[in-house]
Design a protein around this motif. Sequence first.
Motif, PDB file in Angstrom:
ATOM      1  N   LYS A  49      23.377   5.259  -6.707  1.00 14.77           N
ATOM      2  CA  LYS A  49      23.121   3.982  -6.044  1.00 14.77           C
ATOM      3  C   LYS A  49      23.484   4.030  -4.559  1.00 14.77           C
ATOM      4  CE  LYS A  49      23.771   1.128 -10.176  1.00 14.77           C
ATOM      5  NZ  LYS A  49      24.598   0.089 -10.819  1.00 14.77           N
ATOM      6  N   GLY A  50      23.907   5.214  -4.106  1.00 18.06           N
ATOM      7  CA  GLY A  50      24.204   5.362  -2.691  1.00 18.06           C
ATOM      8  C   GLY A  50      25.670   5.245  -2.356  1.00 18.06           C
ATOM      9  N   GLY A  51      26.532   5.020  -3.353  1.00 15.81           N
ATOM     10  CA  GLY A  51      27.957   4.915  -3.096  1.00 15.81           C
ATOM     11  C   GLY A  51      28.642   6.253  -3.237  1.00 15.81           C
ATOM     12  N   ARG A  52      29.920   6.261  -2.989  1.00 13.50           N
ATOM     13  CA  ARG A  52      30.701   7.479  -3.176  1.00 13.50           C
ATOM     14  C   ARG A  52      30.943   7.704  -4.662  1.00 13.50           C
ATOM     15  NH1 ARG A  52      36.130   7.196  -0.444  1.00 13.50           N
ATOM     16  NH2 ARG A  52      36.177   9.344  -1.176  1.00 13.50           N
ATOM     17  N   SER A  53      31.011   8.968  -5.042  1.00  9.85           N
ATOM     18  CA  SER A  53      31.303   9.297  -6.440  1.00  9.85           C
ATOM     19  C   SER A  53      32.801   9.389  -6.682  1.00  9.85           C
ATOM     20  CB  SER A  53      30.651  10.625  -6.821  1.00  9.85           C
ATOM     21  OG  SER A  53      31.272  11.707  -6.138  1.00  9.85           O
ATOM     22  N   HIS A  54      33.604   9.436  -5.603  1.00 14.05           N
ATOM     23  CA  HIS A  54      35.060   9.584  -5.697  1.00 14.05           C
ATOM     24  C   HIS A  54      35.422  10.858  -6.467  1.00 14.05           C
ATOM     25  CE1 HIS A  54      35.912   5.670  -3.896  1.00 14.05           C
ATOM     26  NE2 HIS A  54      34.845   5.248  -4.566  1.00 14.05           N
ATOM     27  N   GLN A  55      34.657  11.902  -6.205  1.00 19.82           N
ATOM     28  CA  GLN A  55      34.913  13.210  -6.778  1.00 19.82           C
ATOM     29  C   GLN A  55      34.686  14.263  -5.689  1.00 19.82           C
ATOM     30  OE1 GLN A  55      33.407  13.137 -11.283  1.00 19.82           O
ATOM     31  NE2 GLN A  55      31.736  12.944  -9.858  1.00 19.82           N
ATOM     32  N   GLY A  74      47.034  22.219  -5.415  1.00 24.12           N
ATOM     33  CA  GLY A  74      47.043  21.613  -4.090  1.00 24.12           C
ATOM     34  C   GLY A  74      45.919  20.617  -3.900  1.00 24.12           C
ATOM     35  N   VAL A  75      44.709  20.984  -4.320  1.00 26.96           N
ATOM     36  CA  VAL A  75      43.569  20.077  -4.199  1.00 26.96           C
ATOM     37  C   VAL A  75      43.765  18.858  -5.095  1.00 26.96           C
ATOM     38  CG1 VAL A  75      41.085  19.814  -4.602  1.00 26.96           C
ATOM     39  CG2 VAL A  75      41.967  21.909  -3.540  1.00 26.96           C
ATOM     40  N   ARG A  76      44.194  19.099  -6.339  1.00 27.25           N
ATOM     41  CA  ARG A  76      44.356  18.000  -7.292  1.00 27.25           C
ATOM     42  C   ARG A  76      45.415  17.001  -6.820  1.00 27.25           C
ATOM     43  NH1 ARG A  76      45.002  20.957 -11.348  1.00 27.25           N
ATOM     44  NH2 ARG A  76      47.283  20.994 -11.354  1.00 27.25           N
ATOM     45  N   GLU A  77      46.537  17.499  -6.299  1.00 30.54           N
ATOM     46  CA  GLU A  77      47.608  16.598  -5.851  1.00 30.54           C
ATOM     47  C   GLU A  77      47.162  15.746  -4.666  1.00 30.54           C
ATOM     48  OE1 GLU A  77      50.831  19.261  -5.120  1.00 30.54           O
ATOM     49  OE2 GLU A  77      51.147  19.694  -7.253  1.00 30.54           O
ATOM     50  N   ARG A  78      46.402  16.360  -3.764  1.00 27.03           N
ATOM     51  CA  ARG A  78      45.916  15.575  -2.613  1.00 27.03           C
ATOM     52  C   ARG A  78      44.870  14.562  -3.057  1.00 27.03           C
ATOM     53  NH1 ARG A  78      44.661  12.474   0.184  1.00 27.03           N
ATOM     54  NH2 ARG A  78      44.331  12.400   2.447  1.00 27.03           N
ATOM     55  N   CYS A  79      44.016  14.936  -3.995  1.00 32.46           N
ATOM     56  CA  CYS A  79      43.014  14.000  -4.516  1.00 32.46           C
ATOM     57  C   CYS A  79      43.678  12.803  -5.191  1.00 32.46           C
ATOM     58  CB  CYS A  79      42.105  14.710  -5.513  1.00 32.46           C
ATOM     59  SG  CYS A  79      40.885  15.809  -4.762  1.00 32.46           S
ATOM     60  N   ALA A  80      44.768  13.062  -5.911  1.00 34.30           N
ATOM     61  CA  ALA A  80      45.444  11.989  -6.640  1.00 34.30           C
ATOM     62  C   ALA A  80      45.934  10.893  -5.697  1.00 34.30           C
ATOM     63  CB  ALA A  80      46.607  12.558  -7.443  1.00 34.30           C
ATOM     64  N   GLN A  81      46.297  11.267  -4.475  1.00 29.90           N
ATOM     65  CA  GLN A  81      46.764  10.268  -3.515  1.00 29.90           C
ATOM     66  C   GLN A  81      45.678   9.242  -3.198  1.00 29.90           C
ATOM     67  OE1 GLN A  81      48.406  12.091   0.030  1.00 29.90           O
ATOM     68  NE2 GLN A  81      49.409  13.694  -1.157  1.00 29.90           N
ATOM     69  N   ASP A  82      44.411   9.678  -3.246  1.00 30.17           N
ATOM     70  CA  ASP A  82      43.292   8.792  -2.942  1.00 30.17           C
ATOM     71  C   ASP A  82      42.528   8.360  -4.189  1.00 30.17           C
ATOM     72  OD1 ASP A  82      44.061   9.532  -0.375  1.00 30.17           O
ATOM     73  OD2 ASP A  82      42.005   9.590   0.374  1.00 30.17           O
ATOM     74  N   ARG A  83      43.106   8.619  -5.359  1.00 26.65           N
ATOM     75  CA  ARG A  83      42.476   8.271  -6.631  1.00 26.65           C
ATOM     76  C   ARG A  83      41.082   8.882  -6.721  1.00 26.65           C
ATOM     77  NH1 ARG A  83      43.047   1.914  -6.820  1.00 26.65           N
ATOM     78  NH2 ARG A  83      41.994   2.198  -8.822  1.00 26.65           N
TER      79      ARG A  83
END
Length: 325
Positions: A49-55, A74-83
């Motif tokens: 729909k044009g939005g972010r997938s948050h992935q 490292g990637v997973r921990e940083r991603c968790a901060q932004d849900r």
Amino acid sequence: MSRIAEVSIKTVSRVINDQQYVSQDKRKRVLEVMAEIGFQPSQAARALKGGRSHQIALICDNPNPWYVYEIQAGVRERCAQDRVRMIAQPYDRASPTLLEDIVALIDQAHPDGLVLAPPACDDHRVIDELERRAIPFVRLQPGGQASDAPSVLIDNEQAAFDMTQHLLALGHRRIGFIVGDRSYAASGQRLAGHLRALSAAGVDVDLDYVRQGQFDFASGQSGADALLDLAEPPTAIAASSDDLAAGVLAAAHRRGIAVPGELSVTGFDDAPLAQVVWPALTTVRQPVRDCAAAAAGLLLDPEGLREQRVAHELVIRDSTAPPAA
């Protein structure tokens, strides 16, 4: 869901997409209903729909499980901060469908960006496809200017220079070097740093003291055997990874060569293995998790940086000493 939470459909949509203009009371009611009915928003549908997938997707391949785990953590921990969710995709250089597999990941999951770990970070096929699609990506430990995309790295050449300089300061002049897997740019960078340190100290560069390895224990053993069989064997061997260095230690122990009394040995990475082997390894601490987190951070919160360097550290332990008289 809107009926149960007693809010409008637009309010539910704003909560799902983490948007503003929703009161705390309404947001709380929607989140409670979502938890109660086990609702999970379709990331792919939102992306379509044009939005972010948050992935974001991590493309990673390395024969060392510790290295892979640190990058993922490292990637997973940083991603968790932004849900944000991390999707990990193996990078199989030998696969004839390598590019097709990555394209399928993009088409199916619609990630907001990708982190390319080595050697994917230098793969022109992958880079060209991502640039063609205008998909943001960050290169982790790249070996060259294959792209203008942001990158995160340590100075591998300087790190190897510092390690060889440490051996030279102890008095070693015949220093062997075991190179890592040639498909990783870091291998060539570390060899360059080693040779530069020798030249800077006025030590003649003899390529008989250089052996090719694969970042693994077995090639560390075979490389050490070849070096120790020389008419004038080295008094120190620097290896491009801790796994390689562990192989060097095994070869020395098998031959009855005392470390560090008769042979100094160094590694690279400061993996847990470095403190388990005997003697504990002098090595370069490579902050893999910090680098990976920084790479994810450049995707999630772009700062306009084109290159971010993370400091390495020389860790002196028991495997190095002055050469025997």
